[in-house]
Structure formats: C-alpha cells, structure tokens
Design a protein around this motif. Structure first.
Motif, mmCIF file in Angstrom:
data_model
loop_
_atom_site.group_PDB
_atom_site.id
_atom_site.type_symbol
_atom_site.label_atom_id
_atom_site.label_comp_id
_atom_site.label_asym_id
_atom_site.label_seq_id
_atom_site.Cartn_x
_atom_site.Cartn_y
_atom_site.Cartn_z
ATOM 1 N N GLU A 1 0.833 -1.198 0.000
ATOM 2 C CA GLU A 1 0.000 0.000 0.000
ATOM 3 C C GLU A 1 0.871 1.254 0.000
ATOM 4 O OE1 GLU A 1 -2.724 -0.147 3.245
ATOM 5 O OE2 GLU A 1 -3.491 -2.148 2.731
ATOM 6 N N ARG A 2 0.287 2.349 -0.391
ATOM 7 C CA ARG A 2 1.013 3.616 -0.435
ATOM 8 C C ARG A 2 1.434 4.020 0.981
ATOM 9 N NH1 ARG A 2 1.231 7.394 -4.372
ATOM 10 N NH2 ARG A 2 1.863 9.497 -3.772
ATOM 11 N N PRO A 3 2.676 4.460 1.190
ATOM 12 C CA PRO A 3 3.131 4.847 2.532
ATOM 13 C C PRO A 3 2.327 6.016 3.088
ATOM 14 C CG PRO A 3 5.004 4.549 1.049
ATOM 15 C CD PRO A 3 3.769 4.492 0.202
ATOM 16 N N THR A 4 2.081 5.985 4.380
ATOM 17 C CA THR A 4 1.396 7.079 5.058
ATOM 18 C C THR A 4 2.390 7.830 5.934
ATOM 19 O OG1 THR A 4 0.745 5.592 6.870
ATOM 20 C CG2 THR A 4 -0.821 5.892 5.076
ATOM 21 N N ILE A 5 2.268 9.148 5.942
ATOM 22 C CA ILE A 5 3.189 10.021 6.670
ATOM 23 C C ILE A 5 2.431 10.665 7.819
ATOM 24 C CG2 ILE A 5 4.749 11.986 6.486
ATOM 25 C CD1 ILE A 5 4.818 11.414 3.444
ATOM 26 N N ARG A 6 3.046 10.638 8.995
ATOM 27 C CA ARG A 6 2.381 11.192 10.177
ATOM 28 C C ARG A 6 3.398 11.934 11.028
ATOM 29 N NH1 ARG A 6 0.471 7.882 15.489
ATOM 30 N NH2 ARG A 6 -0.294 9.637 16.686
ATOM 31 N N SER A 7 3.052 13.148 11.428
ATOM 32 C CA SER A 7 3.897 13.903 12.349
ATOM 33 C C SER A 7 3.383 13.697 13.763
ATOM 34 C CB SER A 7 3.885 15.393 11.992
ATOM 35 O OG SER A 7 2.566 15.892 11.947
ATOM 36 N N TRP A 8 4.294 13.593 14.709
ATOM 37 C CA TRP A 8 3.946 13.294 16.094
ATOM 38 C C TRP A 8 3.842 14.588 16.893
ATOM 39 C CZ3 TRP A 8 4.344 8.084 18.394
ATOM 40 C CH2 TRP A 8 4.434 7.093 17.416
ATOM 41 N N GLY A 9 2.734 14.722 17.583
ATOM 42 C CA GLY A 9 2.505 15.899 18.412
ATOM 43 C C GLY A 9 1.144 15.817 19.059
#
Length: 376
Positions: free
Chosen positions: A117-125
């Motif tokens: 699957e297409r990679p998912t990007i997530r910023s932590w905060g």
C-alpha cells in the motif's frame, strides 16, 4: 485620584479575569510538536525479510536526501514497514520536512512491490489529540449491521464543529470473497491462476484521457474513464473466465462462489463483554476539549432514537473528565484559601486590612487566567 485609579485597574483585571475564566480554552495538554515524523507502509503477507529488502531499505536510501534529519530508525515486521525520522530543529522545521518527505515518498511510490500500500506520513505531536472514544456494541446484531451503524455514526461525529477526524478501531473493510471449487475447476480444465487473472483483468478503473470538442461555438472538454471495478458479488460471479469460438463462456459462478463479507479481523474489540467498534474522536488544534466532548455526547443522544434498539453506545477514555477534575480542584483550593483568609486574618488584623489581603487572592488568580488566555 491615585486611589480611584488603582481601584479601577484592580476591578478591571478581576472583571476581565472572570470573563477569561469562563472563555479560556481548556485542554489536557498544550499544543506540542515532538519533531518526529513516521512513514508507515503496509505490505500484506510479506515476511520481515521481504519487507526490509523490498520496502524499508530502498525507502530509507531515498529519504537520506531530505535535509534536516537528525536520526532515522526503521522496523520491519510481518506485513509492515515503519520508519521513524527525528528532525534537527536547527536545520529545518516540521512543515518543511514533512513536505520534503512527502515528495520523496511520492517519487518512490511507483517502485513499490506489487501488493504494497502507499506509505502514510504522520507527524507526532498533540495538535490532533484523541479526546473521547465512543463504543458501539451489540451482541445481537450481525457484524455487517454493526459496521453500517458505526459508519453512520462516524459521519455524524465528523460533521461536529471542532472534530479533526474520527478514527475507527475494529472497523473492518468490506470485501468480496471468492471461494473456488477445485472439482469444478478441474472439470473445465482451469487453474486457480486462470480464475485470479480473470478477476484482475475485469476489476480495473482506467482513465481514457480528455476529449475536446466544439459544440455551438463553445469549446468543451470531457474526461473519459473506463470503470470496471466490482461493486457487488453478482458482478464477480458474472465475470467471464474463458470463452470459446462458439461463444460459450465459463463464468466465475460456474467454478466458484462469491459473497460479500468483512475482511479478516485485525483488531478484536469488546465493550462490557459485547462485540464492539470504537470511534476515537480527535479534536482540532485550538478547540476547547470540554465543549467538544459535550457536543459529541449531545450528538449521540440526538441520534439514539434513530438507531437500532439492539445497539448500545458507551463513552470511554473521556479525557475531559481529567480537565473537569483539575478545574474542580483548582476552584476548590481557591475557595478554601479565600475563606481561610477571611476567617483567620480578622482575628489578628482589622477587618479592613484583612479584606484588602483577601482581594489580592482573586486578583492574582484571575490575573493569571487573563495572562494565560492572552498568551494562548
């Protein structure tokens, strides 16, 4: 004149402080960015070694081009690749780094192995933090019925002002399951691969490009798309696997059975012993946590009469309870402190002086609330 001026300032600060006390944004934690970005890729059925070689390592090499990376670590497990990127705040900021990482991932996407699957990007905060979970449970409803009810509630909660998103837990995707009959496949001299390839050829959505035309002096452009993706089990059963020169066709229903169902459960959720689906409500940055929870509860109460009576709605992990408790302790301590000052100081000082000292407590308390609201 100076006395009246001081009294006016004190009264103004107390008055505006009281207004701030009832209007200030209430939240569990302030908005904090951890300067960490994660890139997650789902690769169903792949072993850790395959995930490492085909997804994690190549993607890591591409991500090394991004400026401002302080540290990068990766983990490859069955069917999942996780890359954690720690940012150097002296060289970049979160928004710029996230944009650069997204560009790298977009360029890498065509090189992903088949099935990934297409990679998912997530910023932590803490900008979008979970504020409450709504559990939809029933021991009498079928899984598909429970899923439909959860999807309806999810859309309703997402429409509430201040809700960033709703993340379901235990909500499985719909899928069309095809169960092949080995005996019937052998009777028609077909293999399982023939069946799979026939379904792949049919289950497509292909863009045909734009068509330009001039009609009655007006230029028109239309986009053509050939849509052949399956929408129900009957379409799968009617798919032609093979046909001969006489026009006789062997269809999927001749060698297999198709039915619509749910994907295999990846998370099993129960509430009070009943099968359930949990909806985690995330709030937007800058929204008041208590007001948002009250809105979610009010929406659930509004929808209850319209829902199936077999359905039970339960609220769990309500973070607003911590805020209410802390505010209660804060106000209680303020009230007790003010009362003790008014009771004991007049025993040693004239009441006028005791009253002036007592005024200092709400002045300091409400003045602090005012400063906090101005700094928010």
């Amino acid at each position: 004149t100076m006395r009246f001026w001081i009294i006016g300032v004190v009264c103004a600060i107390i008055g505006i402080g009281i207004y701030s006390f009832f209007t200030i944004r209430r939240d569990v934690f302030d908005n904090i960015s951890f300067d960490v970005i994660s890139v997650t890729t789902i690769f169903p059925g792949a072993s850790p070694k395959e995930t490492e070689n085909l997804v994690t390592s190549p993607l890591e090499q591409e991500l090394k081009e991004v400026d401002g990376i302080k540290k990068m670590t990766s983990t490859s497990i069955d069917g999942r690749s996780l890359i954690i990127i720690e940012l150097d705040v002296d060289d970049t900021n979160e928004e710029k780094a996230k944009t650069d990482i997204r560009d790298v991932v977009d360029n890498f996407a065509p090189d992903l192995p088949e099935g990934a699957e297409r990679p998912t990007i997530r910023s932590w905060g803490t900008k979008q933090s979970p504020i409450i979970e709504v559990s939809i449970s029933s021991s009498e409803m079928q899984p598909l019925e429970l899923r439909d009810a959860a999807k309806k509630l999810e859309k309703e909660f997402e429409s509430i002002r201040g809700v960033a998103s709703v993340k379901p837990i235990g909500l499985e995707d719909l899928e069309i399951q095809v169960e092949a009959d080995a005996a019937r496949l052998a009777r028609y001299s077909l293999s399982l691969e023939d069946l799979v390839n026939a379904l792949k050829r049919r289950n497509l959505s292909i863009p045909g490009g734009p068509i330009e035309a001039t009609a009655e002096g007006h230029f028109q452009e239309r986009v053509v798309r050939t849509s052949g993706q399956f929408s129900n089990a009957k379409e799968v059963e009617d798919t032609i696997v093979r046909s001969n020169e006489m026009g006789r066709a062997i269809r999927v229903k001749d060698v297999a059975t198709a039915r619509q169902g749910l994907a295999r459960q990846s998370v099993i959720s129960h509430t009070n012993g009943q099968p359930s689906i949990r909806l985690t409500v995330l709030k937007k940055e800058g929204e008041d946590a208590i007001d948002l929870v009250d809105s979610v509860r009010a929406k659930a109460d509004e929808l209850k009469p319209k829902l199936d009576p077999r359905l039970t709605i339960t609220f769990i992990n309500d973070n607003s309870e911590y805020i209410r408790r802390r505010l209660g302790i804060l106000f209680g301590n303020f009230t007790i402190g003010l009362g003790l000052v008014l009771i004991f100081l007049p025993m040693f000082l004239p009441f006028r002086f005791a009253l002036l000292v007592a005024i200092g407590e709400p002045f300091a308390f409400l003045g602090t609330i005012l400063v906090l609201q101005l700094a928010d």
